[in-house]
Design a protein around this motif. Structure first.
Motif, PDB file in Angstrom:
ATOM      1  N   UNK A 223      76.051 -24.175 -44.035  1.00 32.69           N
ATOM      2  CA  UNK A 223      75.324 -22.919 -43.767  1.00 32.69           C
ATOM      3  C   UNK A 223      75.062 -22.625 -42.102  1.00 32.69           C
TER       4      UNK A 223
ATOM      5  N   UNK B 203      78.181 -21.217 -40.583  1.00 34.81           N
ATOM      6  CA  UNK B 203      78.086 -19.878 -41.075  1.00 34.81           C
ATOM      7  C   UNK B 203      77.239 -19.009 -39.936  1.00 34.81           C
TER       8      UNK B 203
ATOM      9  N   UNK C 283      78.734 -16.549 -37.562  1.00 33.30           N
ATOM     10  CA  UNK C 283      78.358 -15.113 -37.403  1.00 33.30           C
ATOM     11  C   UNK C 283      77.845 -14.708 -36.057  1.00 33.30           C
TER      12      UNK C 283
ATOM     13  N   UNK D 160      73.205 -13.716 -43.627  1.00 31.51           N
ATOM     14  CA  UNK D 160      72.476 -14.815 -42.790  1.00 31.51           C
ATOM     15  C   UNK D 160      71.069 -15.218 -43.120  1.00 31.51           C
TER      16      UNK D 160
ATOM     17  N   UNK E  56      69.657 -14.541 -45.921  1.00 30.03           N
ATOM     18  CA  UNK E  56      69.741 -15.329 -47.143  1.00 30.03           C
ATOM     19  C   UNK E  56      69.740 -16.876 -47.011  1.00 30.03           C
ATOM     20  N   UNK E  57      70.706 -17.475 -46.236  1.00 30.40           N
ATOM     21  CA  UNK E  57      70.999 -18.651 -46.188  1.00 30.40           C
ATOM     22  C   UNK E  57      70.038 -19.564 -45.334  1.00 30.40           C
ATOM     23  N   UNK E  58      69.109 -18.930 -44.672  1.00 28.14           N
ATOM     24  CA  UNK E  58      68.250 -19.549 -43.926  1.00 28.14           C
ATOM     25  C   UNK E  58      67.117 -20.475 -44.848  1.00 28.14           C
TER      26      UNK E  58
ATOM     27  N   UNK F  18      67.930 -21.481 -47.833  1.00 32.31           N
ATOM     28  CA  UNK F  18      68.798 -22.887 -48.273  1.00 32.31           C
ATOM     29  C   UNK F  18      68.628 -23.942 -47.386  1.00 32.31           C
TER      30      UNK F  18
END
Lengths: 288, 307
Positions: free
Chosen positions: A267, A270, A274, B111, B113-115, B117
């Protein structure tokens, strides 16, 4: 030697990841919808293979052929009945919509199959292949081969068939495609069906390697996100490159940082992608 | 603005009377409702006003809960720990916002959303500080009865809700709110006309993070035990959005009404369909998005045919 083995593991995993992400990326690219259901479709495909094998003795590889038409029909119907109504809505609404659908599906699976992990063990096992010191389980190799084959088939459909060209046309310019006589709503439904097909068909392949649980949907979904961003959105080659890259990164990441940091690593990758290279590793938005 | 403030004051005064009448169950429900209200109002800054599809609420909530809890573990008094948690959330939101708010649409959504996690995994692996997967127990005050405590946390959450509401009311009528509405309508045009879009967006994100972080810290003290999957639950992000959608995005009372409605629905579903409650919740979300995307107030009774 160790790093060669890790690389091989990563590539085998990556082939499967490519298959997970190809359909997700297609739906995102063409429909401009993030399909949160994708992860649960994969899990449902896994359950299908599990029960087909345990109850009916159908080999998981054969289950792929059963899953494909079933999931295509499911995806097509869902798009026609529900998602097409919201196709031009803001991101927030389409995301909430597929999220709500996903809550229903995953809760349904939890209710029907319980939260226990199920593992599909082939009997007799296929054994391992020893390539000059690099050890590879044969079932994984076959699963990867089939996954790559499916991904390649999707590529062929998109680049060669009439309906595939129509999908690509809609992705490039919806209005122009509609003016050329393409039935956009039907193309959307076909595209969503293809996305569901890829998810449902990769389920049996993953079920041979990973335990199946209703709770692993979000894990697969997260991987699909990362792969799409790594490889670039909406292109099959992008999903392929992104999938292989993620597989290798995860394998080496597990070696260097420990397997518990796999999610953090992918992540973080990711978010960095981005920010610094939003078009993906290939550096362009593909149209096929 | 004055009229809105007056209505809100009466509303909050009425809500403040609940501990006099209700039992423990109603107090728990009331505290949850106020917390949901804070989550919804806080999301409204970035999601309703600026129109950015943020899924970062869960990240702020978990961050607030854990920073408040860890601070208390090291002996920081409770209210100070809450303030500390809110401050940390502000800093985090500012840094995160500077990075992520350059993205738009789906990319921003993913982006953000994954923070949560990533934070959850980090908290999970920082066992020495946070207890990792075993969770973290918070000190229970010895000199208070259970009833006193529930009333105390109810009032704490109420105070936070009032502050959040006041901030929202002020923002709506300020330059910031105006700028945010410009950004929502057309960011490029707003930028060209001299609105400092980066500053405004980060401002909205920071406000959002501060209140959610504080709510997380109060929640942690209230329930006395937190663990990573509980406080970094993506459902906090989803619920905040659904509540605002339910009440009507961008309006002043919308988030609060949405929170009350949502909690009532959730409690009904939870009580009656425990096994399938997330599924029923999903169905509610789907129906809401399909049929009432502008909130319950877009419902119109059929008009009588005029002669």
């Amino acid at each position: 030697m160790l790093s060669l083995q890790i690389l091989a593991n990563g590539l085998v995993l990556g082939g499967l990841y490519a298959c997970i992400a190809a359909g997700f990326s297609l739906v995102w690219g063409v429909l401009n919808i993030i399909n949160i259901l994708h992860g649960s479709f994969i899990v449902l495909g896994g359950y299908l293979a599990f029960f087909a094998y345990v109850k009916l003795g159908i080999h998981p590889f054969a289950s792929v052929l059963i899953a494909a038409p079933l999931f295509f029909a499911l995806g097509y119907a869902l798009q026609r009945a529900v998602i097409n109504r919201m196709i031009a809505a803001p991101v927030l609404l389409t995301l909430s919509l597929t999220f709500g659908l996903d809550l229903m599906l995953s809760n349904g699976m939890l209710f029907a199959f319980t939260a226990d992990f199920k593992k599909l063990n082939l009997d007799p096992p296929l054994g391992v292949l020893n390539l000059g010191g690099i050890v590879l389980p044969v079932d994984r190799l076959f699963a990867m081969g089939l996954a790559l084959l499916l991904t390649a088939l999707l590529y062929l459909v998109l680049s060669r068939s009439r309906i595939g060209r129509a999908i690509v046309a809609v992705r490039m310019d919806r209005e122009a495609a509609a003016l050329m006589g393409v039935n956009v709503k039907r193309i959307y439904a076909v595209t969503f069906g293809l996305g569901a097909l890829m998810a449902g068909a990769s389920g049996p392949l993953l079920a041979m390697i990973f335990p199946i649980s209703p709770l692993s949907g979000p894990v697969y979904l997260g991987k699909a996100f990362v792969i799409c961003v790594l490889g670039g959105l909406g292109s099959v080659p992008g999903a392929m490159i992104g999938g292989l890259a993620l597989g290798v990164v995860e394998s080496f990441g597990a070696l260097w940082f420990g397997p518990e940091h796999a999610i953090t690593l992918s992540f973080t990758l990711l978010i960095l992608m981005l920010l610094f290279r939003p078009t993906g590793l290939l550096g362009r938005t593909g149209y096929s | 603005m004055k009229r809105t403030a007056l209505i809100a004051a009466i509303l909050f005064a009425a809500v403040a009377l609940l501990p006099l009448a209700g039992d423990a169950y109603w107090l728990r429900l009331g505290t949850t409702m106020l917390m949901y209200g804070v989550l919804a109002m806080a999301w409204n800054f970035i999601g309703g006003m600026a129109g950015y599809p943020s899924f970062a609420s869960a990240a702020f909530f978990g961050l607030g809960a854990y920073s408040g809890a860890v601070a208390q573990k090291y002996g920081v008094p409770m209210p100070l720990a809450w303030a500390l948690a809110a401050t940390l959330a502000v800093l985090f939101a500012a840094l995160l916002g500077l990075a992520l708010l350059r993205l738009r649409g789906h990319y921003f959504a993913i982006a953000s959303l994954v923070v949560a996690e990533v934070l959850r995994e980090l908290v999970n692996s920082a066992t020495d500080l946070t207890g990792g997967g075993m969770g973290l127990n918070l000190p229970v005050p010895h000199d208070a009865t259970i009833a006193n405590q529930s009333a105390f946390f109810y009032y704490a959450m109420l105070a936070l809700a009032i502050v959040t509401f006041a901030a929202m009311l002020w923002t709506t009528h300020s330059r910031l709110g105006f700028g945010l509405r410009c950004i929502q309508q057309n960011e490029s045009a707003a930028d060209m006309l001299g609105v400092n879009t980066t500053l405004y967006k980060v401002g909205a994100f920071v406000l959002s993070g501060a209140f959610v972080g504080a709510a997380g810290a109060i929640y942690a003290s209230w329930v006395h035990y937190i663990e990573p999957p509980d406080v970094f639950d993506v459902m906090y992000s989803i619920k905040a959005i659904v509540m605002v959608l339910l009440g009507g995005a961008g309006s002043i009372f919308g988030p609060l009404i949405g929170a009350a409605l949502f909690l009532s629905l959730e409690e009904l579903v939870w009580r009656n369909y425990l096994q399938v409650h997330t599924g029923v919740l999903g169905l509610l979300i789907v129906l809401l998005v399909l049929f009432l995307p502008k909130g319950v107030f877009s419902l119109r009774l059929p008009r009588k045919a005029r002669p």
